[in-house]
Motif scaffolding. Structure first.
Motif, PDB file in Angstrom:
ATOM      1  N   ARG A 143       0.827  -1.209   0.000  1.00  0.00           N
ATOM      2  CA  ARG A 143       0.000   0.000   0.000  1.00  0.00           C
ATOM      3  C   ARG A 143       0.864   1.265   0.000  1.00  0.00           C
ATOM      4  NH1 ARG A 143      -3.464  -3.119   3.499  1.00  0.00           N
ATOM      5  NH2 ARG A 143      -2.379  -2.276   5.339  1.00  0.00           N
ATOM      6  N   LEU A 144       1.946   1.232   0.775  1.00  0.00           N
ATOM      7  CA  LEU A 144       2.846   2.395   0.803  1.00  0.00           C
ATOM      8  C   LEU A 144       3.514   2.612  -0.547  1.00  0.00           C
ATOM      9  CD1 LEU A 144       4.503   1.951   4.321  1.00  0.00           C
ATOM     10  CD2 LEU A 144       2.875   3.721   3.623  1.00  0.00           C
ATOM     11  N   LEU A 145       3.911   1.532  -1.206  1.00  0.00           N
ATOM     12  CA  LEU A 145       4.531   1.657  -2.523  1.00  0.00           C
ATOM     13  C   LEU A 145       3.532   2.165  -3.559  1.00  0.00           C
ATOM     14  CD1 LEU A 145       6.761  -1.551  -2.630  1.00  0.00           C
ATOM     15  CD2 LEU A 145       7.535   0.818  -2.464  1.00  0.00           C
ATOM     16  N   LEU A 146       2.276   1.694  -3.464  1.00  0.00           N
ATOM     17  CA  LEU A 146       1.249   2.199  -4.376  1.00  0.00           C
ATOM     18  C   LEU A 146       1.002   3.689  -4.150  1.00  0.00           C
ATOM     19  CD1 LEU A 146      -1.351  -0.726  -4.341  1.00  0.00           C
ATOM     20  CD2 LEU A 146      -0.026   0.074  -6.300  1.00  0.00           C
ATOM     21  N   ALA A 147       0.998   4.107  -2.884  1.00  0.00           N
ATOM     22  CA  ALA A 147       0.832   5.530  -2.582  1.00  0.00           C
ATOM     23  C   ALA A 147       2.011   6.335  -3.109  1.00  0.00           C
ATOM     24  CB  ALA A 147       0.672   5.730  -1.076  1.00  0.00           C
ATOM     25  N   ALA A 148       3.224   5.790  -2.972  1.00  0.00           N
ATOM     26  CA  ALA A 148       4.408   6.481  -3.492  1.00  0.00           C
ATOM     27  C   ALA A 148       4.346   6.586  -5.011  1.00  0.00           C
ATOM     28  CB  ALA A 148       5.672   5.747  -3.059  1.00  0.00           C
ATOM     29  N   PHE A 149       3.904   5.529  -5.665  1.00  0.00           N
ATOM     30  CA  PHE A 149       3.776   5.564  -7.125  1.00  0.00           C
ATOM     31  C   PHE A 149       2.749   6.610  -7.562  1.00  0.00           C
ATOM     32  CE2 PHE A 149       1.428   4.036 -10.880  1.00  0.00           C
ATOM     33  CZ  PHE A 149       2.437   4.108 -11.822  1.00  0.00           C
ATOM     34  N   GLY A 162       4.176  10.015  -7.110  1.00  0.00           N
ATOM     35  CA  GLY A 162       5.160  10.307  -8.146  1.00  0.00           C
ATOM     36  C   GLY A 162       4.513  10.691  -9.463  1.00  0.00           C
ATOM     37  N   VAL A 163       3.473   9.959  -9.848  1.00  0.00           N
ATOM     38  CA  VAL A 163       2.755  10.301 -11.086  1.00  0.00           C
ATOM     39  C   VAL A 163       2.086  11.666 -10.948  1.00  0.00           C
ATOM     40  CG1 VAL A 163       0.844   9.640 -12.594  1.00  0.00           C
ATOM     41  CG2 VAL A 163       2.403   7.887 -11.716  1.00  0.00           C
ATOM     42  N   LEU A 164       1.498  11.933  -9.769  1.00  0.00           N
ATOM     43  CA  LEU A 164       0.859  13.229  -9.539  1.00  0.00           C
ATOM     44  C   LEU A 164       1.864  14.377  -9.639  1.00  0.00           C
ATOM     45  CD1 LEU A 164      -1.568  14.950  -8.679  1.00  0.00           C
ATOM     46  CD2 LEU A 164      -0.954  14.471  -6.298  1.00  0.00           C
ATOM     47  N   SER A 165       3.055  14.175  -9.067  1.00  0.00           N
ATOM     48  CA  SER A 165       4.074  15.227  -9.128  1.00  0.00           C
ATOM     49  C   SER A 165       4.527  15.479 -10.566  1.00  0.00           C
ATOM     50  CB  SER A 165       5.267  14.858  -8.249  1.00  0.00           C
ATOM     51  OG  SER A 165       5.838  13.622  -8.646  1.00  0.00           O
ATOM     52  N   SER A 166       4.594  14.433 -11.380  1.00  0.00           N
ATOM     53  CA  SER A 166       4.939  14.617 -12.796  1.00  0.00           C
ATOM     54  C   SER A 166       3.862  15.420 -13.521  1.00  0.00           C
ATOM     55  CB  SER A 166       5.130  13.259 -13.475  1.00  0.00           C
ATOM     56  OG  SER A 166       6.192  12.530 -12.893  1.00  0.00           O
ATOM     57  N   VAL A 167       2.592  15.104 -13.241  1.00  0.00           N
ATOM     58  CA  VAL A 167       1.492  15.836 -13.874  1.00  0.00           C
ATOM     59  C   VAL A 167       1.483  17.293 -13.425  1.00  0.00           C
ATOM     60  CG1 VAL A 167      -1.020  15.990 -14.071  1.00  0.00           C
ATOM     61  CG2 VAL A 167       0.105  13.759 -14.158  1.00  0.00           C
ATOM     62  N   LEU A 202      11.031  14.495 -18.502  1.00  0.00           N
ATOM     63  CA  LEU A 202      11.401  13.193 -19.054  1.00  0.00           C
ATOM     64  C   LEU A 202      12.007  12.291 -17.986  1.00  0.00           C
ATOM     65  CD1 LEU A 202      12.941  14.277 -22.482  1.00  0.00           C
ATOM     66  CD2 LEU A 202      10.640  13.406 -22.027  1.00  0.00           C
ATOM     67  N   LEU A 203      12.828  12.875 -17.121  1.00  0.00           N
ATOM     68  CA  LEU A 203      13.463  12.083 -16.080  1.00  0.00           C
ATOM     69  C   LEU A 203      12.460  11.551 -15.074  1.00  0.00           C
ATOM     70  CD1 LEU A 203      16.243  11.154 -15.030  1.00  0.00           C
ATOM     71  CD2 LEU A 203      16.356  13.266 -13.693  1.00  0.00           C
ATOM     72  N   SER A 204      11.357  12.275 -14.862  1.00  0.00           N
ATOM     73  CA  SER A 204      10.380  11.847 -13.859  1.00  0.00           C
ATOM     74  C   SER A 204       9.696  10.535 -14.229  1.00  0.00           C
ATOM     75  CB  SER A 204       9.321  12.939 -13.671  1.00  0.00           C
ATOM     76  OG  SER A 204       8.534  13.093 -14.846  1.00  0.00           O
ATOM     77  N   THR A 207       8.423  19.243  -3.897  1.00  0.00           N
ATOM     78  CA  THR A 207       8.180  18.694  -2.559  1.00  0.00           C
ATOM     79  C   THR A 207       7.699  17.254  -2.631  1.00  0.00           C
ATOM     80  OG1 THR A 207       7.612  20.916  -1.772  1.00  0.00           O
ATOM     81  CG2 THR A 207       6.939  19.061  -0.397  1.00  0.00           C
ATOM     82  N   LEU A 208       6.795  16.967  -3.569  1.00  0.00           N
ATOM     83  CA  LEU A 208       6.294  15.601  -3.710  1.00  0.00           C
ATOM     84  C   LEU A 208       7.405  14.641  -4.117  1.00  0.00           C
ATOM     85  CD1 LEU A 208       2.864  16.230  -5.491  1.00  0.00           C
ATOM     86  CD2 LEU A 208       3.220  15.388  -3.163  1.00  0.00           C
ATOM     87  N   PHE A 209       8.260  15.050  -5.038  1.00  0.00           N
ATOM     88  CA  PHE A 209       9.364  14.179  -5.450  1.00  0.00           C
ATOM     89  C   PHE A 209      10.302  13.880  -4.277  1.00  0.00           C
ATOM     90  CE2 PHE A 209       8.583  15.352  -9.996  1.00  0.00           C
ATOM     91  CZ  PHE A 209       8.489  14.061 -10.470  1.00  0.00           C
TER      92      PHE A 209
END
Length: 245
Positions: free
Chosen positions: A21-27, A30-35, A130-132, A207-209
């Protein structure tokens, strides 16, 4: 299975679900921070300059009341009273990254350093975006692969992406500072300079990254033997000896 073994299996299953669950939240973070950074870099809300008294614009024969912009375009709000009716208009233009030599030499408001800074901030924004994608991929991969090294790799790449975003922001600030000293028409005395929502979105993405990177490092603790969350994790975290046979 003995009661003790059953309890150990249930505890291991709970640990696996908690980490997943923690890894899914981190993923997801991460996607949210890229967006969020994609929105920040593509909008023109990085900087806003209010000109209370207005500045006369020779090319349009009107007074500039405000101008704003971002990494890729600049916009102007003008007031034109040359006709019988007062007219306000707003227009935007794509920023010039590679000006001609004649344009630089004939315009006292610009120089080569401004365009060098503009190209740098645009380049770092593209590199950051691109790196994100790479750390997000490894975060998703680490959900299915328990080996600790993938979490640490994803965490490191998240922090590197955050560093690139900071560089982009600071280069943009340096561009604004240089334009204040060089471009007296665009930044006259009495003008009000504000950083806008796009800048705050970029800081939010940074901050999210950072938070995701720290979370992945915390979850990447190397667990072997009885300290592992599962038998597969215990096997994966054993040292691999590579040598000749």
């Amino acid at each position: 299975m003995s009661p003790r073994g059953r309890l150990q299996s249930e505890e291991a299953a709970r640990r696996i679900r908690r980490v997943t669950r923690l890894l899914l939240a981190a993923f997801a973070a991460g996607v949210l921070s890229s967006v969020v950074f994609l929105v920040a870099m593509s909008t023109a809300g990085w900087l806003s300059v209010e000109l209370p008294d207005g500045t006369y614009h020779n090319s349009t024969h009107s007074y500039v009341l405000r101008h704003y912009g971002g990494l890729w375009r600049r916009c102007w709000v003008e007031w034109d009273n040359s006709s019988s009716s007062v007219m306000h208009r707003e227009y935007c233009r794509v920023r010039t990254f590679f000006p001609s030599k004649e344009a630089v030499e004939t315009d006292a408001e610009i120089d080569y350093k401004i365009f060098d800074l503009c190209r740098s901030e645009a380049a770092f924004s593209v590199i950051s975006l691109l790196l994100s994608a790479i750390p997000n991929f490894f975060t998703w991969y680490s959900i299915h692969e328990p080996r600790y090294m993938f979490k640490r790799l994803a965490g490191s790449l998240h922090l590197i992406t955050a560093g690139c975003i900071v560089v982009c922001i600071e280069v943009f600030k340096s561009t604004v500072d240089h334009e204040k000293r060089k471009a007296s028409v665009g930044f006259p005395v009495g003008s009000v300079v504000r950083f806008g929502y796009s800048m705050y979105l970029a800081w939010t993405s940074f901050t999210l990254f950072v938070l995701v990177g720290i979370t992945l490092f915390v979850l990447s603790a190397k667990r072997k033997g009885d300290r592992a969350r599962s038998d597969r994790e215990a096997v994966e975290n054993e040292p691999v000896i590579i040598g000749r046979i």
